[in-house]
Design a protein around this motif. Structure first.
Motif, PDB file in Angstrom:
ATOM      1  N   VAL A  10       0.802  -1.222   0.000  1.00  0.00           N
ATOM      2  CA  VAL A  10       0.000   0.000   0.000  1.00  0.00           C
ATOM      3  C   VAL A  10       0.836   1.273   0.000  1.00  0.00           C
ATOM      4  N   ALA A  11       2.112   1.200   0.348  1.00  0.00           N
ATOM      5  CA  ALA A  11       2.905   2.420   0.455  1.00  0.00           C
ATOM      6  C   ALA A  11       4.374   2.105   0.211  1.00  0.00           C
ATOM      7  N   HIS A  12       5.121   3.181  -0.090  1.00  0.00           N
ATOM      8  CA  HIS A  12       6.565   3.056  -0.280  1.00  0.00           C
ATOM      9  C   HIS A  12       7.250   4.311   0.278  1.00  0.00           C
ATOM     10  N   PRO A  13       7.214   4.463   1.607  1.00  0.00           N
ATOM     11  CA  PRO A  13       7.874   5.628   2.195  1.00  0.00           C
ATOM     12  C   PRO A  13       9.398   5.507   2.082  1.00  0.00           C
ATOM     13  N   PHE A  14      10.061   6.653   1.970  1.00  0.00           N
ATOM     14  CA  PHE A  14      11.514   6.644   1.850  1.00  0.00           C
ATOM     15  C   PHE A  14      12.097   7.859   2.560  1.00  0.00           C
ATOM     16  N   GLU A  15      13.390   7.754   2.815  1.00  0.00           N
ATOM     17  CA  GLU A  15      14.128   8.848   3.437  1.00  0.00           C
ATOM     18  C   GLU A  15      15.551   8.838   2.884  1.00  0.00           C
ATOM     19  N   VAL A  16      16.017  10.013   2.455  1.00  0.00           N
ATOM     20  CA  VAL A  16      17.390  10.157   1.974  1.00  0.00           C
ATOM     21  C   VAL A  16      18.090  11.175   2.865  1.00  0.00           C
ATOM     22  N   ILE A  17      19.170  10.736   3.474  1.00  0.00           N
ATOM     23  CA  ILE A  17      19.941  11.595   4.370  1.00  0.00           C
ATOM     24  C   ILE A  17      21.276  11.920   3.699  1.00  0.00           C
ATOM     25  N   ILE A  18      21.557  13.208   3.560  1.00  0.00           N
ATOM     26  CA  ILE A  18      22.845  13.655   3.029  1.00  0.00           C
ATOM     27  C   ILE A  18      23.647  14.192   4.202  1.00  0.00           C
ATOM     28  N   PRO A  19      24.619  13.436   4.701  1.00  0.00           N
ATOM     29  CA  PRO A  19      25.393  13.917   5.856  1.00  0.00           C
ATOM     30  C   PRO A  19      26.117  15.221   5.522  1.00  0.00           C
ATOM     31  N   GLN A  20      26.358  16.033   6.545  1.00  0.00           N
ATOM     32  CA  GLN A  20      27.107  17.257   6.344  1.00  0.00           C
ATOM     33  C   GLN A  20      28.506  16.899   5.848  1.00  0.00           C
ATOM     34  N   GLN A  21      28.889  17.445   4.693  1.00  0.00           N
ATOM     35  CA  GLN A  21      30.163  17.075   4.077  1.00  0.00           C
ATOM     36  C   GLN A  21      30.670  18.218   3.209  1.00  0.00           C
ATOM     37  N   SER A  22      31.925  18.102   2.816  1.00  0.00           N
ATOM     38  CA  SER A  22      32.576  19.160   2.051  1.00  0.00           C
ATOM     39  C   SER A  22      31.994  19.232   0.649  1.00  0.00           C
ATOM     40  N   VAL A  23      31.870  20.478   0.158  1.00  0.00           N
ATOM     41  CA  VAL A  23      31.367  20.674  -1.196  1.00  0.00           C
ATOM     42  C   VAL A  23      32.422  20.354  -2.245  1.00  0.00           C
ATOM     43  N   LEU A  24      33.669  20.170  -1.809  1.00  0.00           N
ATOM     44  CA  LEU A  24      34.725  19.884  -2.793  1.00  0.00           C
ATOM     45  C   LEU A  24      34.439  18.596  -3.554  1.00  0.00           C
ATOM     46  N   SER A  25      33.720  17.641  -2.929  1.00  0.00           N
ATOM     47  CA  SER A  25      33.397  16.378  -3.602  1.00  0.00           C
ATOM     48  C   SER A  25      32.440  16.587  -4.777  1.00  0.00           C
ATOM     49  N   LEU A  26      31.797  17.776  -4.833  1.00  0.00           N
ATOM     50  CA  LEU A  26      30.863  18.046  -5.922  1.00  0.00           C
ATOM     51  C   LEU A  26      31.554  18.587  -7.169  1.00  0.00           C
ATOM     52  N   ASN A  27      32.843  18.892  -7.081  1.00  0.00           N
ATOM     53  CA  ASN A  27      33.526  19.510  -8.221  1.00  0.00           C
ATOM     54  C   ASN A  27      33.511  18.638  -9.463  1.00  0.00           C
TER      55      ASN A  27
END
Length: 818
Positions: A524-541
């Motif tokens: 009947v349902a598909h609840p979800f949760e995504v947690i993005i831990p606090q981390q450096s933005v340098l990994s996004l480069n």
């Protein structure tokens, strides 16, 4: 006197003879019956007489032995021949006895050299196993040689130590006599001519057998035919039966109609091609059965030589105790298969002590056409061990390794795949399945993955109660390329619990970015949760550079949380960006902060209005203390109420909608320090003081940014001083007539400054300046109009700020490296 005595004695003797004849039956039963009873035979009736030829004529005699009853009638016997007109034998179940039977011994028949021959004109045998009486005729043409005719045809010869003879029988006789309603036997037909022998301990049969068995399943006709010599022996003492069918040739024919049993489906044509219609089978070694133990040393089943399919099945060392068939079964099986579609399938298995073990190999050039996938060079091999098969709770382990070079299914292509599956079950019903997969690459449309490794495991107890399966998975992907983004070094570690629903958690690293996803899948349902831990933005480069190669994040942190329901297509999210700096070509964004909260519902993204702060923006000019608000309404993102400091003044931007090509944004400014706006070079010799204000309508389009009807005004008085400016002095020298006017600008108290502003999308700035003031030294009022053109993009790049930006970025990276 003597004559009288003789008459009296004769009369007495005649009376005795007459009385003996009259009472012959009681006298004979009185004398013979006790002797027969010693042998277990009961004489219940007897009526005989002497004929005129002095033959003994038995009208009727009744005998019984161990519940078997024999009645003979019309027996004529003399010294040369005994003829029985009618005999009836009733075969009944033997009485139960606790006595231990004595072992059988070799026959030792005291056959007289001369005796009357025997003939039975009509022998009727009745039994509960017969649906009609068995009618036989027995003759003895030669002493000790008997001929049987009627429902059965046989001959037998008596020797001192054995009985041997010939027996002919066919299915017609048996079907007429045996009482059976088994439909399986209705298709059986045979002819047998057997030589038999019995020595008191062992009986043997050998002879020709020709049989055919027809069986039908719906419209499918199956025929088995056997022809050859069949031999058998049975030992009464050891109760051992040996059957030798090795000289029989056996063939099985399956009709084409049997193909109709295969359901109409995509795989039907493939299955038909794999099914031979002609088979050969053999029992190449003798079979024996003793004390409930059945042994079959060798069984072979092969497709016929003319068949396109090559199938060879060999069963060896088969042993079964009929009292406990499943527990005692022992068997070795080997199967080999080769067809046009299947390169090779081999299977070796053995069953012993309720344990099944074996191994197999499969080789296919390509998958069958009916499957919704294509693959080539498919190989699989494995082994298995299973115990406790009798209890329907198998315990053991199954392992298989499979591979293929290339596969295509549902638009996805997989290259060079290798997988290994291991499944096990313990005595406590703890089940475990582990699948390890490795493939060189996979591609779906424009999405491509390389270097994929995956391990999936499941554990569960299959005992009483609700089933709980514990799931674990680890996936590693070297690269993922797509038209929009390329990802490297993807690692996903997953855990889950499957019962009535699935609970799972995934720890993900993508290009150094970390996130955790949790979800709960039910009907009947598909609840979800995504947690993005606090981390450096340098990994996004690595991601940012793919969209903007000149952009680079230099410092900062980010984190957030997303929760919702997949089925409902709804989610709430929070995202924090803290102390983040970025470099774009010669532009520097320093210390950006924002907290975003919003919702996603049925394809629509909304973000609540939230404040953002930017400490510094260097874009030729330095802009400080930028504050504003951001919101998203139905997928449309907008920044508004933006303000900040530039050139020691204040600016305000009313609104700007992201990703909107056609729009207008209004910028107003005030208290701008004219000296910082106008002075391009401290050594230029031009100094301007005072404050400015104005407004700039920014028009955004596909071609770029334009300004129309902009205006620039002074706030209060200002001062313009020109001294030792080479360009200005050169103009005065070249145009002598303008010297009186231009000289007034060298020392001018500005009373009013008004300028129109226009900016084209190519960067050219057009200013229409009206300057009014007073030259104190010359005591002259000045009204000066001036038109100026300059490429502002080139101007901003020339302001020496790029070096400052580069130095600052290098300094930040140096600090992080230390």
């Amino acid at each position: 006197m003597l004559k009288r005595v003789g008459l009296i004695m004769g009369a007495v003797l005649l009376s005795i003879v007459l009385l003996g004849y009259v009472f012959r039956l009681p006298l004979l039963q009185w004398a013979v019956a006790p002797q027969l009873e010693k042998a277990g035979v009961t004489l219940s009736c007897l009526d005989f007489s002497l004929t005129s030829k002095l033959n003994v004529y038995i009208q009727k005699a009744c005998l019984s032995y161990k519940n078997q009853e024999l009645v003979v009638e019309g027996v004529t016997a003399n010294t040369r021949h005994v003829e029985i007109k009618h005999a009836a034998l009733n075969v009944n179940p033997l009485p139960q006895s606790n006595k231990v039977s004595s072992p059988a011994t070799i026959l030792d028949l005291a056959l007289p050299k001369t005796r009357p021959t025997i003939a039975v004109e009509h022998l009727t045998i009745n039994s509960a196993f017969l649906k009609r009486p068995l009618m036989l005729n027995i003759t003895e043409p030669t002493l000790n040689q008997f001929v049987v005719s009627g429902h059965l045809n046989a001959s037998a010869t008596l020797y001192n130590n054995k009985v041997q003879g010939q027996l002919k029988i066919n299915d017609g006789s048996l079907k007429q006599l045996l009482k059976t309603d088994n439909e399986l036997l209705s298709g059986l037909s045979f002819n047998a001519a057997q030589a038999f022998s019995f020595n008191g301990v062992e009986a043997s049969l050998t002879g020709d057998l020709q049989t055919q068995y027809d069986y039908k399943i719906q419209s499918c006709d199956i025929t088995n035919s056997s022809k050859g010599v069949l031999s058998a022996t049975y030992n009464l003492n050891s109760q051992k039966l040996d059957i030798d069918p090795s000289q029989l040739k056996n063939n099985v024919t399956i009709s084409n109609n049997c193909q109709s049993l295969i359901p109409e489906s995509s795989y039907k044509s493939f299955a038909i091609k794999q099914l031979p219609l002609n088979w050969q089978w053999a029992l190449a070694k003798p079979i024996n059965f003793a004390h409930n133990n059945l042994t079959l040393p060798l069984i072979t089943l092969k497709s016929a030589v003319q068949a396109k399919q090559n199938i060879d099945i060999t069963v060896t060392d088969t042993f079964i105790n009929t009292a406990a068939p499943l527990q005692s079964a022992r068997i070795q099986l080997k199967v080999q298969l080769h067809t046009d579609e299947i390169d090779a399938i081999t299977l070796s298995a053995q069953l012993k002590n309720a344990q099944l073990s074996g191994n197999y190999d499969i080789t296919l050039t390509a998958l069958p056409e009916f499957l919704p996938a294509e693959a080539n060079n498919i190989k699989a091999h494995g082994d298995f061990t299973l115990t406790q098969l009798v209890d329907s709770k198998p315990v053991g382990k199954v392992s298989t390794t499979f591979s293929f070079d290339k596969a295509v299914a549902y638009g996805t292509t997989i290259n060079t795949y290798t997988g290994k599956l291991v499944a096990s079950m313990s005595e406590k019903l703890d089940a475990s399945v582990v699948l390890k997969s490795e493939f060189k690459g996979a591609q779906y449309e424009e999405y491509k993955l390389t270097g994929i490794n995956n391990t999936l495991s499941a554990r569960a107890n299959l005992g009483v109660g609700e089933l709980f399966a514990h799931l674990n998975a680890n996936t590693q992907i070297n690269t993922l390329t797509s038209p929009n983004v390329d990802l490297n070094t993807i690692n996903v570690t997953s855990t889950g619990l499957q019962s009535r629903a699935l609970k799972a958690s995934h720890h993900v690293f993508v290009n150094g970015v970390e996130l955790v996803a949790n979800h709960h899948v039910s009907k009947v349902a598909h609840p979800f949760e995504v947690i993005i831990p606090q981390q450096s933005v340098l990994s996004l480069n690595s991601l940012v550079s793919q969209f903007e190669p000149l952009a680079q994040l230099t410092q900062g942190e980010f984190g957030g949380r997303i929760s919702g329901d997949v089925n409902l297509q709804k989610a709430n999210f929070n995202l924090t960006i803290d102390d983040t700096s970025a470099l774009y070509n010669d532009y520097l964004v320093n210390q950006f902060r924002a907290q975003l909260s919003g919702q996603y519902d049925s394809g629509q993204l909304n973000v609540e209005p939230t404040t953002f702060n930017l400490n510094e923006l260097r874009a030729g000019a330095v802009v400080n203390n930028i504050n504003g608000k951001i919101k998203v309404v139905n997928n449309s993102a907008q920044a508004f109420d933006i303000s900040g400091n530039v050139f020691d003044g204040v600016f305000e931007l009313d609104k700007y909608t992201l990703l909107k090509s056609q729009q207008t944004a209004n910028v107003t400014f005030k208290d701008i320090d004219a000296s910082k706006l106008i002075t391009l070079d401290d050594k230029s010799g031009i100094t301007l003081t005072g404050r400015l204000k104005g407004w700039l309508p920014l028009h955004f389009s596909d071609s770029g940014v334009e300004v129309t009807n902009g205006n620039l005004l002074n706030q209060g008085e200002g001062k313009l001083i020109i001294s030792n400016n080479t360009a200005f002095d050169s103009v005065m020298q070249q145009q002598q007539e303008l010297q009186p006017v231009l000289s007034l600008l060298k020392n001018l108290d500005i009373q009013k400054l008004n300028s129109t502003v226009a900016l084209n999308s190519d960067g050219w700035l057009y200013l229409g300046v009206n300057l009014q003031g007073f030259n104190e030294p010359q005591q002259q009022q000045v009204n000066f109009n001036y038109n100026h053109e300059e490429n502002v993009f080139t101007l901003l790049r020339a302001l020496r700020l790029s070096d400052e930006i580069t130095q600052k970025v290098e300094q930040q990276y140096s600090q992080k490296g230390n």
